[in-house]
Motif scaffolding. Structure first.
Motif, short mmCIF file in Angstrom:
data_model
loop_
_atom_site.label_atom_id
_atom_site.label_comp_id
_atom_site.label_asym_id
_atom_site.label_seq_id
_atom_site.Cartn_x
_atom_site.Cartn_y
_atom_site.Cartn_z
N VAL A 39 -0.43 -5.26 -2.11
CA VAL A 39 -0.27 -4.17 -3.09
C VAL A 39 -1.15 -2.98 -2.69
O VAL A 39 -2.34 -3.15 -2.43
CB VAL A 39 -0.60 -4.63 -4.54
CG1 VAL A 39 0.51 -5.51 -5.08
CG2 VAL A 39 -1.94 -5.34 -4.64
N GLY A 40 -0.56 -1.78 -2.63
CA GLY A 40 -1.30 -0.60 -2.17
C GLY A 40 -1.64 -0.78 -0.71
O GLY A 40 -2.80 -0.66 -0.29
N CYS A 41 -0.62 -1.05 0.11
CA CYS A 41 -0.84 -1.49 1.50
C CYS A 41 -1.28 -0.36 2.42
O CYS A 41 -1.68 -0.63 3.55
CB CYS A 41 0.43 -2.14 2.05
SG CYS A 41 1.83 -1.00 2.21
N GLY A 42 -1.20 0.91 1.97
CA GLY A 42 -1.59 2.02 2.84
C GLY A 42 -0.75 2.01 4.11
O GLY A 42 0.46 1.79 4.07
N THR A 43 -1.41 2.21 5.26
CA THR A 43 -0.66 2.25 6.52
C THR A 43 -0.47 0.85 7.11
O THR A 43 -0.09 0.71 8.27
CB THR A 43 -1.30 3.19 7.55
OG1 THR A 43 -2.54 2.61 8.00
CG2 THR A 43 -1.57 4.57 6.96
N ALA A 85 8.16 2.05 -0.56
CA ALA A 85 7.45 2.99 -1.43
C ALA A 85 7.70 2.54 -2.87
O ALA A 85 8.84 2.61 -3.35
CB ALA A 85 7.95 4.41 -1.20
N TRP A 86 6.67 2.07 -3.55
CA TRP A 86 6.84 1.44 -4.86
C TRP A 86 5.54 1.54 -5.65
O TRP A 86 4.46 1.52 -5.06
CB TRP A 86 7.16 -0.05 -4.65
CG TRP A 86 7.85 -0.71 -5.79
CD1 TRP A 86 7.28 -1.30 -6.87
CD2 TRP A 86 9.27 -0.85 -5.95
NE1 TRP A 86 8.25 -1.81 -7.70
CE2 TRP A 86 9.48 -1.54 -7.16
CE3 TRP A 86 10.39 -0.45 -5.19
CZ2 TRP A 86 10.76 -1.84 -7.63
CZ3 TRP A 86 11.65 -0.77 -5.66
CH2 TRP A 86 11.82 -1.45 -6.87
N ASN A 87 5.68 1.61 -6.98
CA ASN A 87 4.50 1.68 -7.84
C ASN A 87 4.03 0.26 -8.20
O ASN A 87 4.84 -0.55 -8.67
CB ASN A 87 4.87 2.45 -9.11
CG ASN A 87 3.65 2.85 -9.91
OD1 ASN A 87 2.66 2.10 -9.99
ND2 ASN A 87 3.69 4.02 -10.49
N VAL A 88 2.76 -0.02 -8.02
CA VAL A 88 2.26 -1.38 -8.32
C VAL A 88 2.24 -1.68 -9.82
O VAL A 88 1.98 -2.82 -10.21
CB VAL A 88 0.83 -1.61 -7.75
CG1 VAL A 88 0.79 -1.41 -6.25
CG2 VAL A 88 -0.20 -0.75 -8.46
N LEU A 89 2.49 -0.67 -10.64
CA LEU A 89 2.57 -0.93 -12.08
C LEU A 89 3.97 -1.42 -12.45
O LEU A 89 4.24 -1.73 -13.61
CB LEU A 89 2.22 0.33 -12.87
CG LEU A 89 0.88 0.98 -12.50
CD1 LEU A 89 0.59 2.19 -13.39
CD2 LEU A 89 -0.27 -0.02 -12.58
N GLU A 90 4.87 -1.46 -11.47
CA GLU A 90 6.26 -1.90 -11.74
C GLU A 90 6.68 -3.04 -10.82
O GLU A 90 7.76 -3.04 -10.25
CB GLU A 90 7.21 -0.71 -11.55
CG GLU A 90 7.05 0.30 -12.67
CD GLU A 90 7.64 1.64 -12.34
OE1 GLU A 90 8.44 1.74 -11.39
OE2 GLU A 90 7.27 2.60 -13.03
N ASP A 103 -5.00 -7.42 -2.01
CA ASP A 103 -5.32 -6.08 -2.50
C ASP A 103 -6.60 -5.61 -1.82
O ASP A 103 -7.69 -6.12 -2.08
CB ASP A 103 -5.51 -6.15 -4.03
CG ASP A 103 -6.09 -4.87 -4.64
OD1 ASP A 103 -6.67 -4.04 -3.92
OD2 ASP A 103 -5.99 -4.74 -5.87
N SER A 104 -6.44 -4.65 -0.91
CA SER A 104 -7.59 -4.07 -0.24
C SER A 104 -7.76 -2.64 -0.74
O SER A 104 -7.09 -1.72 -0.26
CB SER A 104 -7.34 -4.09 1.27
OG SER A 104 -8.32 -3.33 1.95
N GLY A 105 -8.57 -2.47 -1.79
CA GLY A 105 -8.89 -1.12 -2.25
C GLY A 105 -7.91 -0.49 -3.22
O GLY A 105 -7.98 0.72 -3.46
N1 SAH Z 1 -4.81 -1.28 1.38
C1 SAH Z 1 -4.90 -0.09 2.20
C2 SAH Z 1 -5.07 1.19 1.38
C3 SAH Z 1 -6.24 1.25 0.44
S1 SAH Z 1 -6.40 2.77 -0.46
C4 SAH Z 1 -6.00 -0.25 3.20
O1 SAH Z 1 -6.81 -1.19 3.09
O2 SAH Z 1 -6.08 0.56 4.12
C5 SAH Z 1 -5.51 2.40 -1.96
C6 SAH Z 1 -4.01 2.52 -1.76
O3 SAH Z 1 -3.38 2.23 -3.01
C7 SAH Z 1 -3.53 3.91 -1.35
O4 SAH Z 1 -2.73 3.79 -0.20
C8 SAH Z 1 -2.71 4.40 -2.55
O5 SAH Z 1 -1.62 5.22 -2.17
C9 SAH Z 1 -2.28 3.10 -3.19
N2 SAH Z 1 -2.01 3.17 -4.64
C10 SAH Z 1 -2.85 3.60 -5.63
N3 SAH Z 1 -2.25 3.49 -6.83
C11 SAH Z 1 -1.01 2.97 -6.60
C12 SAH Z 1 0.09 2.63 -7.44
N4 SAH Z 1 0.04 2.81 -8.77
N5 SAH Z 1 1.21 2.11 -6.86
C13 SAH Z 1 1.28 1.92 -5.51
N6 SAH Z 1 0.27 2.24 -4.67
C14 SAH Z 1 -0.86 2.76 -5.21
#
Ligand code: SAH
Length: 207
Positions: A39-43, A85-90, A103-105
């Motif tokens: 979740v929130g995987c970034g790159t 591309a997706w919202n983690v609240l859904e 979940d990293s960050g």
């Molecule tokens: N896990 C990645 C990114 C960490 S930064 C890494 O370790 O490099 C946090 C990430 O969460 C960002 O990429 C941001 O775009 C994403 N993010 C924050 N809120 C979000 C949401 N509601 N839905 C989906 N992604 C979200």
């Protein structure tokens, strides 16, 4: 979202070009099991790392620029990862479940209200018995730069009756900033059946 989307025009501090060591150690220790959602995987470094080990992995992030970069890396490395591309609240609308969520960050970037929605949404995608592994900045990281600090009490408070805290350990969050890694918590939180769900299961499986 615009903060994150514009951050990915460059290289944000958390985007270290390799997996976070804490997630490598979890996989090496055999704690990461089955299908994985990042979740929130970034790159995508953590998701791609797990895919390289043979896990079935999905990665989601609401910043389209991050997902595009993650997809390009997957292509270059010949790895198969479902990146959306997706919202983690859904998460419930993903219409599937996973054995592990990482979940990293992400958690430390959510507001108090979003935390509640996120944990509710997480309940829908994690199989009972599965674990959510979360790395966030801790209150032991000095200063106020970067993301919010999260205390152990806040982590415990965010997870209610459908959850069991396996552990919250001192950890490090790596970055590409000169000051080095930040003090963090690594949590393992298991999804358990709450009493309503147990009744539903009991009704479906009469003796
Ligand atoms: N896990 C990645 C990114 C960490 S930064 C890494 O370790 O490099 C946090 C990430 O969460 C960002 O990429 C941001 O775009 C994403 N993010 C924050 N809120 C979000 C949401 N509601 N839905 C989906 N992604 C979200």
């Amino acid at each position: 979202m615009s903060y994150f989307e514009s951050a990915y025009n460059g290289i944000p501090p958390w985007d270290i070009g390799r997996p976070q060591s804490e997630f490598m150690r979890l996989a090496e220790a055999g704690e990461t099991k089955g299908s994985v959602l990042d979740v929130g995987c970034g790159t995508g470094e953590n998701a791609l790392y797990l895919a390289s080990l043979g896990y079935e992995v999905w990665g989601i992030d609401f910043a389209p620029a991050a997902i595009e970069k993650a997809r390009a890396k997957a292509r270059e490395r010949g790895l198969e990862v479902t990146l959306i591309a997706w919202n983690v609240l859904e998460l419930q609308s993903l219409k599937r479940t996973f054995d592990t969520v990482i979940d990293s960050g992400l958690f430390h970037s959510l507001t108090d209200g979003e935390r509640l929605l996120f944990v509710h949404s997480l309940t829908a995608v994690l199989e009972p018995g599965g674990a959510y592994f979360m790395l966030c900045f801790s209150e032991h990281e000095p200063g106020s730069w970067g993301p919010r600090r999260v205390t152990q009490a806040e982590i415990r408070a965010a997870f209610g009756q459908s959850w069991r805290i396996n552990y919250i350990r001192q950890a490090l969050f790596e970055s590409n900033l000169p000051q080095g890694p930040a003090r963090a918590w690594l949590s393992s939180i298991a999804r358990i059946l709450d009493s309503d769900e147990m009744q539903t299961v009991a009704r479906k499986n009469p003796r």
